[in-house]
Each structure stands twice: as structure tokens, then as C-alpha cells.
Write a protein that holds these residues in place. Structure first.
Motif, PDB file in Angstrom:
ATOM      1  N   TYR A 342       0.825  -1.208   0.000  1.00 13.74           N
ATOM      2  CA  TYR A 342       0.000   0.000   0.000  1.00 13.74           C
ATOM      3  C   TYR A 342       0.859   1.258   0.000  1.00 13.74           C
ATOM      4  O   TYR A 342       1.247   1.742   1.052  1.00 13.74           O
ATOM      5  CB  TYR A 342      -0.941   0.029   1.209  1.00 13.74           C
ATOM      6  CG  TYR A 342      -1.738   1.331   1.273  1.00 13.74           C
ATOM      7  CD1 TYR A 342      -2.591   1.682   0.246  1.00 13.74           C
ATOM      8  CD2 TYR A 342      -1.600   2.193   2.355  1.00 13.74           C
ATOM      9  CE1 TYR A 342      -3.311   2.865   0.289  1.00 13.74           C
ATOM     10  CE2 TYR A 342      -2.316   3.381   2.406  1.00 13.74           C
ATOM     11  CZ  TYR A 342      -3.174   3.717   1.368  1.00 13.74           C
ATOM     12  OH  TYR A 342      -3.869   4.891   1.403  1.00 13.74           O
ATOM     13  N   PRO A 343       1.186   1.797  -1.189  1.00  6.33           N
ATOM     14  CA  PRO A 343       1.747   3.146  -1.206  1.00  6.33           C
ATOM     15  C   PRO A 343       0.609   4.129  -0.887  1.00  6.33           C
ATOM     16  O   PRO A 343      -0.504   3.975  -1.393  1.00  6.33           O
ATOM     17  CB  PRO A 343       2.227   3.317  -2.655  1.00  6.33           C
ATOM     18  CG  PRO A 343       2.055   1.980  -3.324  1.00  6.33           C
ATOM     19  CD  PRO A 343       1.035   1.243  -2.536  1.00  6.33           C
ATOM     20  N   THR A 344       0.874   5.100  -0.049  1.00  2.49           N
ATOM     21  CA  THR A 344      -0.170   6.082   0.249  1.00  2.49           C
ATOM     22  C   THR A 344      -0.477   6.896  -1.002  1.00  2.49           C
ATOM     23  O   THR A 344       0.315   6.951  -1.952  1.00  2.49           O
ATOM     24  CB  THR A 344       0.259   7.030   1.372  1.00  2.49           C
ATOM     25  OG1 THR A 344       1.368   7.830   0.913  1.00  2.49           O
ATOM     26  CG2 THR A 344       0.673   6.253   2.625  1.00  2.49           C
ATOM     27  N   ARG A 345      -1.625   7.562  -0.978  1.00  2.00           N
ATOM     28  CA  ARG A 345      -1.982   8.408  -2.118  1.00  2.00           C
ATOM     29  C   ARG A 345      -0.934   9.500  -2.325  1.00  2.00           C
ATOM     30  O   ARG A 345      -0.575   9.830  -3.455  1.00  2.00           O
ATOM     31  CB  ARG A 345      -3.366   9.002  -1.901  1.00  2.00           C
ATOM     32  CG  ARG A 345      -4.491   7.972  -1.979  1.00  2.00           C
ATOM     33  CD  ARG A 345      -5.849   8.641  -1.926  1.00  2.00           C
ATOM     34  NE  ARG A 345      -6.080   9.312  -0.660  1.00  2.00           N
ATOM     35  CZ  ARG A 345      -6.554   8.725   0.429  1.00  2.00           C
ATOM     36  NH1 ARG A 345      -6.806   7.423   0.405  1.00  2.00           N
ATOM     37  NH2 ARG A 345      -6.764   9.405   1.542  1.00  2.00           N
ATOM     38  N   SER A 346      -0.450  10.055  -1.225  1.00  2.00           N
ATOM     39  CA  SER A 346       0.567  11.113  -1.335  1.00  2.00           C
ATOM     40  C   SER A 346       1.847  10.581  -1.958  1.00  2.00           C
ATOM     41  O   SER A 346       2.512  11.278  -2.739  1.00  2.00           O
ATOM     42  CB  SER A 346       0.864  11.698   0.052  1.00  2.00           C
ATOM     43  OG  SER A 346      -0.279  12.346   0.572  1.00  2.00           O
ATOM     44  N   GLU A 347       2.216   9.339  -1.621  1.00  2.00           N
ATOM     45  CA  GLU A 347       3.417   8.739  -2.206  1.00  2.00           C
ATOM     46  C   GLU A 347       3.238   8.497  -3.697  1.00  2.00           C
ATOM     47  O   GLU A 347       4.183   8.681  -4.487  1.00  2.00           O
ATOM     48  CB  GLU A 347       3.746   7.429  -1.490  1.00  2.00           C
ATOM     49  CG  GLU A 347       4.272   7.630  -0.073  1.00  2.00           C
ATOM     50  CD  GLU A 347       4.371   6.346   0.720  1.00  2.00           C
ATOM     51  OE1 GLU A 347       5.073   6.354   1.746  1.00  2.00           O
ATOM     52  OE2 GLU A 347       3.730   5.339   0.332  1.00  2.00           O
ATOM     53  N   ARG A 348       2.051   8.105  -4.110  1.00  2.00           N
ATOM     54  CA  ARG A 348       1.790   7.892  -5.539  1.00  2.00           C
ATOM     55  C   ARG A 348       1.898   9.214  -6.300  1.00  2.00           C
ATOM     56  O   ARG A 348       2.483   9.276  -7.388  1.00  2.00           O
ATOM     57  CB  ARG A 348       0.397   7.269  -5.723  1.00  2.00           C
ATOM     58  CG  ARG A 348       0.236   5.904  -5.042  1.00  2.00           C
ATOM     59  CD  ARG A 348      -1.213   5.426  -5.065  1.00  2.00           C
ATOM     60  NE  ARG A 348      -1.463   4.462  -4.021  1.00  2.00           N
ATOM     61  CZ  ARG A 348      -1.930   3.220  -4.203  1.00  2.00           C
ATOM     62  NH1 ARG A 348      -2.178   2.779  -5.409  1.00  2.00           N
ATOM     63  NH2 ARG A 348      -2.133   2.426  -3.173  1.00  2.00           N
ATOM     64  N   ARG A 418      -5.952  15.043  -8.622  1.00  2.00           N
ATOM     65  CA  ARG A 418      -5.985  16.481  -8.285  1.00  2.00           C
ATOM     66  C   ARG A 418      -4.585  17.044  -8.071  1.00  2.00           C
ATOM     67  O   ARG A 418      -4.260  18.144  -8.508  1.00  2.00           O
ATOM     68  CB  ARG A 418      -6.830  16.694  -7.035  1.00  2.00           C
ATOM     69  CG  ARG A 418      -6.956  18.161  -6.607  1.00  2.00           C
ATOM     70  CD  ARG A 418      -7.721  18.309  -5.307  1.00  2.00           C
ATOM     71  NE  ARG A 418      -6.973  17.781  -4.173  1.00  2.00           N
ATOM     72  CZ  ARG A 418      -7.398  16.805  -3.380  1.00  2.00           C
ATOM     73  NH1 ARG A 418      -8.564  16.229  -3.604  1.00  2.00           N
ATOM     74  NH2 ARG A 418      -6.657  16.388  -2.366  1.00  2.00           N
ATOM     75  N   GLU A 419      -3.731  16.275  -7.393  1.00  2.00           N
ATOM     76  CA  GLU A 419      -2.430  16.799  -6.996  1.00  2.00           C
ATOM     77  C   GLU A 419      -1.301  16.405  -7.935  1.00  2.00           C
ATOM     78  O   GLU A 419      -0.195  16.931  -7.822  1.00  2.00           O
ATOM     79  CB  GLU A 419      -2.113  16.354  -5.569  1.00  2.00           C
ATOM     80  CG  GLU A 419      -3.088  16.931  -4.544  1.00  2.00           C
ATOM     81  CD  GLU A 419      -2.769  16.540  -3.115  1.00  2.00           C
ATOM     82  OE1 GLU A 419      -1.714  15.910  -2.889  1.00  2.00           O
ATOM     83  OE2 GLU A 419      -3.579  16.848  -2.228  1.00  2.00           O
ATOM     84  N   THR A 420      -1.548  15.490  -8.864  1.00  5.08           N
ATOM     85  CA  THR A 420      -0.553  15.214  -9.895  1.00  5.08           C
ATOM     86  C   THR A 420      -0.548  16.370 -10.886  1.00  5.08           C
ATOM     87  O   THR A 420      -1.564  17.020 -11.110  1.00  5.08           O
ATOM     88  CB  THR A 420      -0.877  13.897 -10.610  1.00  5.08           C
ATOM     89  OG1 THR A 420      -2.299  13.806 -10.814  1.00  5.08           O
ATOM     90  CG2 THR A 420      -0.432  12.706  -9.789  1.00  5.08           C
ATOM     91  N   THR A 421       0.617  16.624 -11.481  1.00  4.58           N
ATOM     92  CA  THR A 421       0.767  17.814 -12.325  1.00  4.58           C
ATOM     93  C   THR A 421       0.730  17.495 -13.810  1.00  4.58           C
ATOM     94  O   THR A 421       0.821  18.402 -14.640  1.00  4.58           O
ATOM     95  CB  THR A 421       2.092  18.520 -11.996  1.00  4.58           C
ATOM     96  OG1 THR A 421       3.178  17.594 -12.126  1.00  4.58           O
ATOM     97  CG2 THR A 421       2.076  19.067 -10.574  1.00  4.58           C
ATOM     98  N   MET A 422       0.612  16.217 -14.156  1.00  2.00           N
ATOM     99  CA  MET A 422       0.567  15.822 -15.553  1.00  2.00           C
ATOM    100  C   MET A 422      -0.872  15.440 -15.939  1.00  2.00           C
ATOM    101  O   MET A 422      -1.778  15.544 -15.124  1.00  2.00           O
ATOM    102  CB  MET A 422       1.515  14.646 -15.813  1.00  2.00           C
ATOM    103  CG  MET A 422       1.105  13.318 -15.199  1.00  2.00           C
ATOM    104  SD  MET A 422       1.104  13.281 -13.374  1.00  2.00           S
ATOM    105  CE  MET A 422       2.767  13.783 -13.009  1.00  2.00           C
ATOM    106  N   SER A 423      -1.076  15.019 -17.164  1.00  2.00           N
ATOM    107  CA  SER A 423      -2.384  14.514 -17.571  1.00  2.00           C
ATOM    108  C   SER A 423      -2.691  13.273 -16.742  1.00  2.00           C
ATOM    109  O   SER A 423      -1.932  12.301 -16.778  1.00  2.00           O
ATOM    110  CB  SER A 423      -2.380  14.166 -19.063  1.00  2.00           C
ATOM    111  OG  SER A 423      -2.025  15.299 -19.829  1.00  2.00           O
ATOM    112  N   ALA A 424      -3.794  13.307 -15.984  1.00  5.43           N
ATOM    113  CA  ALA A 424      -4.056  12.244 -15.007  1.00  5.43           C
ATOM    114  C   ALA A 424      -5.530  11.860 -15.043  1.00  5.43           C
ATOM    115  O   ALA A 424      -6.406  12.726 -15.095  1.00  5.43           O
ATOM    116  CB  ALA A 424      -3.667  12.708 -13.605  1.00  5.43           C
ATOM    117  N   VAL A 425      -5.778  10.547 -14.987  1.00  2.02           N
ATOM    118  CA  VAL A 425      -7.156  10.051 -15.007  1.00  2.02           C
ATOM    119  C   VAL A 425      -7.316   8.940 -13.979  1.00  2.02           C
ATOM    120  O   VAL A 425      -6.352   8.267 -13.601  1.00  2.02           O
ATOM    121  CB  VAL A 425      -7.559   9.518 -16.400  1.00  2.02           C
ATOM    122  CG1 VAL A 425      -7.523  10.622 -17.431  1.00  2.02           C
ATOM    123  CG2 VAL A 425      -6.672   8.345 -16.823  1.00  2.02           C
TER     124      VAL A 425
END
Length: 464
Positions: A342-348, A418-425
């Protein structure tokens, strides 16, 4: 996993969407605060969100004489008692406590117009002892009285004595606690995030300058130690007294500690191995794609119709996508997980941002246990036009490949997009809570079809 299901026939009547995996613990749940049952407003309940017991924060805070302010526009709750302040925001897994940022095991949720927070936050950050009786569905909360007990009387010598802490410091990766007399603490560790918990039994705060006021926590300045997020301490129990110190670690892959008591000082020596910084792909000119199989490890996600955790489906599909993308000469592939961890969401998020990835795709299975007939594929992006374009292309390919009901491309406020800076889905392939759709999703044929559709969508978006 998804909190965005539009409940059939009732959607026009609801003011707030009920999160997918939130289920009332029971209609007869109770909260007992300091021995008194709290009167809960209609529809306000203790809830279970992905195995996290969550309670209505306003009811508890106001009964503790905190001032509670709600900002509808920002979805922020501000809780104030004298100089003590706590700020939480619906959907964000970080809170502000006494101007310090703390992580939550799960973000606050809005359920039936009521903000609920994880019970662990109430324990750690509001200084309450908590208990959960799962059979009776009762939460018990006990506020701490932080007054220093009177010295034991000199009667027959059988009275319990209370040790005192006179100072707490953290320096050179050592926690140093000055004690009135020697005591052996109970030490334990917790994960997500990594923490070392040090409990001093039969111990209270003595003549020290930074005793936290009633029901709150003290914190030490750890800004000079990048491996430590914070060191916090509080009177965890009152009868008998027990002081708890929590050393929360930052981005470490492993931790070891040794302990000793010298001349009235307890010393915890912490040895940490930092997480290796993500390596920047060396293949010049390649597009960087991050594939994120949702959940994993201690976070199972939702539970399917046949009682299988979502994390199994997400990883199975993620590994098939991996196998296909590794054959693409113009793509550098990074996986957030390849096993049941389980990587945390912040780690991902940090992984993708540090790599300056071109594309981020998070894979999930949807669920609405209250309406098992609901089915279909839906795809989420967050605000940015490039993310919307990527979502539209991948969604089109998934609908064509699987033939599931088209639930559309939607804007969703989820941390990993929301917090990723690239094209994200974020992809909700189908509904695991639907018997026939779960069977279709887990079939080898459709896993292969879905994987190919995702890869085709990524390549089309990247113009490869």
C-alpha cells in the motif's frame, strides 16, 4: 472505491452524494462522551468507511465546548477552544493542528450534510481516549483531565505512585525524556505513516515548560531532521496517568531503534533508512507513463459481490497493462505497485510528480452495495483540459472494448488526479458490486481487452 455514484431515481433529491463505500454502522449507533450519551440529530450516525470508524465531528467538538465553524464554499471545518485550533477539509487527508500539518488515515467525508472524521484523529489530535464496541455499535470517548495529581500520601505505602516527566527533547535522531524516576515505557510501531509510539505508564507531566493544555498535544521542532515529520506528546490517559510520545517519520523505508535509561534520562536512538529518490528514466525522448493499481496492502478498497477486495482486480489489470506497455519502445513505464503493498496516495502523487511524468492512470473498480443493479464504466479527470482529453480517449476505448454501460467522463476531486501535475485520469472500469459485471471484469478475456484499451488510449493521447 468510488464516492461519485448517482443513486438511481434519488439523485435529484440528494444535496450531497453519499460516498460509495460508506455504510452506516447501524441506525442505532451511539456515542458516549465521559459517560453521557450524546443526542445525535436525525440522520447523524457513526459510519464505517473502508474499515475506518468515523464520527460526526461537530457533535463531539461542541459537547467538548469547542467553537465549530463550517465554511460551505471551501468545505472547511474550523474547531477552536482558546488557543487550540484544528482545521479540517472534506476530501483532504491532511489537517492543520496548532499550525502544524498532520496526516489522517482517511480524509473527512460529508455524509448526509454532516462531516465525519476518523476516530483515530479524535484520539490523537483532540486528546480523547476512544473505544469502539463493534457488536453494540457504541463509540466511547473520554476526555483527559491534565491536572497533575497530588503526590501520593505517606500512609501504609500501598498507594500507587505517579512518575513525572520534566523535559522532552529530540536531537541527533534521539528522543530524550527526563524522568523523575526510572520507568520502562511500552514501545510499538505503526505504519502509514511510519510511527514509533512510546507510552510511559503511571506517568504525568511534571515541572516542564511545554505542558500541553487540557485535551491537546505538544509538539517539538523537528525541522532540522528531514527523516522526522514531527514529535508530538500528550497525556494519553488520566486514570492511571499515561504519557504518550509519537515520533512520526518521513519517507523512510525502514527504521530501527535502541533504548536505554541513563541518569534519569530515557533515550530512544532512532536509525532510519530513507526511501531512495525516484530514479529519472534514462531513456532520452521517451514518454513517461505511471500506472497506478489502486489500493493494495492494508487498503483493500471496496468489496465485490463475491466478497473479493477491489485491490485484487486493480492489480490484476494493472499488471496486464504493464506487460503491454513494456513492449512499447517509446514509453518509459513506472508502476506505483507491482505487488500487494500500500503506497499512500501522497506517495503515488509524489512519485509521478518527481518523475515529471507525461501520463498518470489510476485503475479501480466501482461499487454501490445498496444498489447492486448499477453497472457501467466511468472515467474521472480533475479540471485540467489535458486530463479531460486523456480521460475522453481512454474512456472511448474502454466502452468499445468491454461494451459496459457508458456512465461518462466526469470531473472528480480525487487526490491522485488532483495533486498530480501531468495529464491524469482515474478509471472505474465497472461495478464489482454487480454480480454479472464483476464476473465479466474478472474474466481473463475482459482483463486483456481492458488492458489493451487503456494502452491504446494512452498511445493515442501521446500520438505514438
Amino acid at each position: 472505491m468510488k464516492k461519485s455514484i448517482i443513486m438511481l431515481l434519488f439523485s435529484a433529491l440528494l444535496l450531497f452524494l453519499i460516498p460509495m463505500h460508506t455504510q452506516a454502522a447501524t441506525n442505532q449507533t451511539k456515542i458516549i462522551l465521559d459517560g453521557q450519551e450524546l443526542i445525535l440529530p436525525n440522520d447523524v450516525e457513526v459510519v464505517n468507511v473502508r474499515n475506518n470508524i468515523m464520527i460526526p465531528i461537530r457533535v463531539v467538538a461542541e459537547n467538548l465546548k469547542f467553537n465549530v465553524n463550517w465554511d460551505q464554499k471551501t468545505q472547511n471545518v474550523n474547531i477552536q477552544q482558546g488557543s487550540n485550533a484544528v482545521s479540517l477539509t472534506v476530501g483532504k487527508d491532511q489537517a492543520n493542528v496548532q499550525n502544524n500539518t498532520v496526516s489522517l488515515s482517511i480524509a473527512p467525508q460529508m455524509i448526509k450534510n454532516t462531516v465525519v472524521v476518523p476516530i483515530r484523529f479524535v484520539s490523537e489530535e483532540m486528546g480523547l481516549r476512544v473505544g469502539w464496541n463493534n457488536k453494540a455499535k457504541i463509540v466511547t470517548l473520554t476526555s483527559n483531565n491534565t491536572s497533575i495529581p497530588s503526590p501520593p500520601s505517606s500512609g501504609n505505602g500501598n498507594e500507587a505512585t505517579t512518575n513525572l516527566i520534566h523535559d522532552i527533547n529530540f536531537t541527533n535522531n534521539q528522543l530524550v525524556v527526563s524522568l523523575e524516576s526510572e520507568v520502562t515505557p511500552v514501545i510499538s510501531t505503526l505504519k502509514n505513516p511510519e510511527r514509533i509510539i512510546v507510552d510511559f505508564p503511571s506517568t504525568n507531566f511534571g515541572n516542564m515548560g511545554q505542558v500541553p493544555p487540557g485535551g491537546s498535544m505538544g509538539r517539538l521542532d523537528t525541522s532540522d531532521f528531514p527523516g522526522v515529520t514531527e514529535v508530538r506528546y500528550s497525556l494519553f490517559k488520566n486514570d492511571p496517568a499515561q504519557v504518550r510520545i509519537v515520533v512520526e517519520l518521513n519517507n523512510v523505508s525502514s527504521v530501527n531503534y535502541t533504548q536505554e535509561t541513563i541518569s534519569g534520562k530515557f533515550i530512544l536512538d532512532v536509525s532510519m533508512v530513507n526511501q531512495p529518490a525516484p530514479a529519472t528514466p534514462v531513456s532520452s525522448g521517451k514518454k513517461i507513463v505511471v500506472i497506478d493499481p489502486g489500493h493494495g496492502g492494508s487498503d483493500p478498497g471496496t468489496i465485490s459481490f463475491t466478497k473479493k477486495p477491489e485491490k485484487i482486480f486493480a492489480l490484476a489489470l494493472g499488471l496486464k497493462v504493464q506487460a503491454l506497455l513494456e513492449k512499447e519502445p517509446d514509453i518509459e513505464l513506472i508502476m506505483t505497485r507491482e505487488t500487494d503493498i500500500y503506497p499512500t496516495r501522497s506517495e503515488r502523487v509524489k512519485l509521478a510528480n518527481d518523475l515529471k511524468a507525461d501520463v498518470f492512470v489510476s485503475i479501480h473498480g466501482n461499487s454501490v452495495t445498496a444498489a447492486p443493479q448499477v453497472s457501467g464504466t466511468e472515467t474521472y479527470y480533475y479540471q485540467r483540459e489535458d486530463s479531460k482529453e486523456l480521460a475522453t480517449i481512454i474512456h472511448k476505448n474502454l466502452i468499445k472494448a468491454l461494451g459496459f454501460k457508458d456512465r461518462g467522463v466526469k470531473n472528480g476531486n480525487y487526490q491522485v488526479i488532483r495533486e498530480t501535475t501531468m495529464s491524469a485520469v482515474l478509471l472505474e472500469i465497472g461495478f464489482l458490486s454487480n454480480k454479472s459485471e464483476e464476473e465479466a471484469m474478472m474474466s481473463e478475456t475482459n482483463l486483456n481487452k481492458a488492458a489493451q484499451a487503456i494502452v491504446d488510449g494512452i498511445k493515442e493521447y501521446l500520438k505514438l
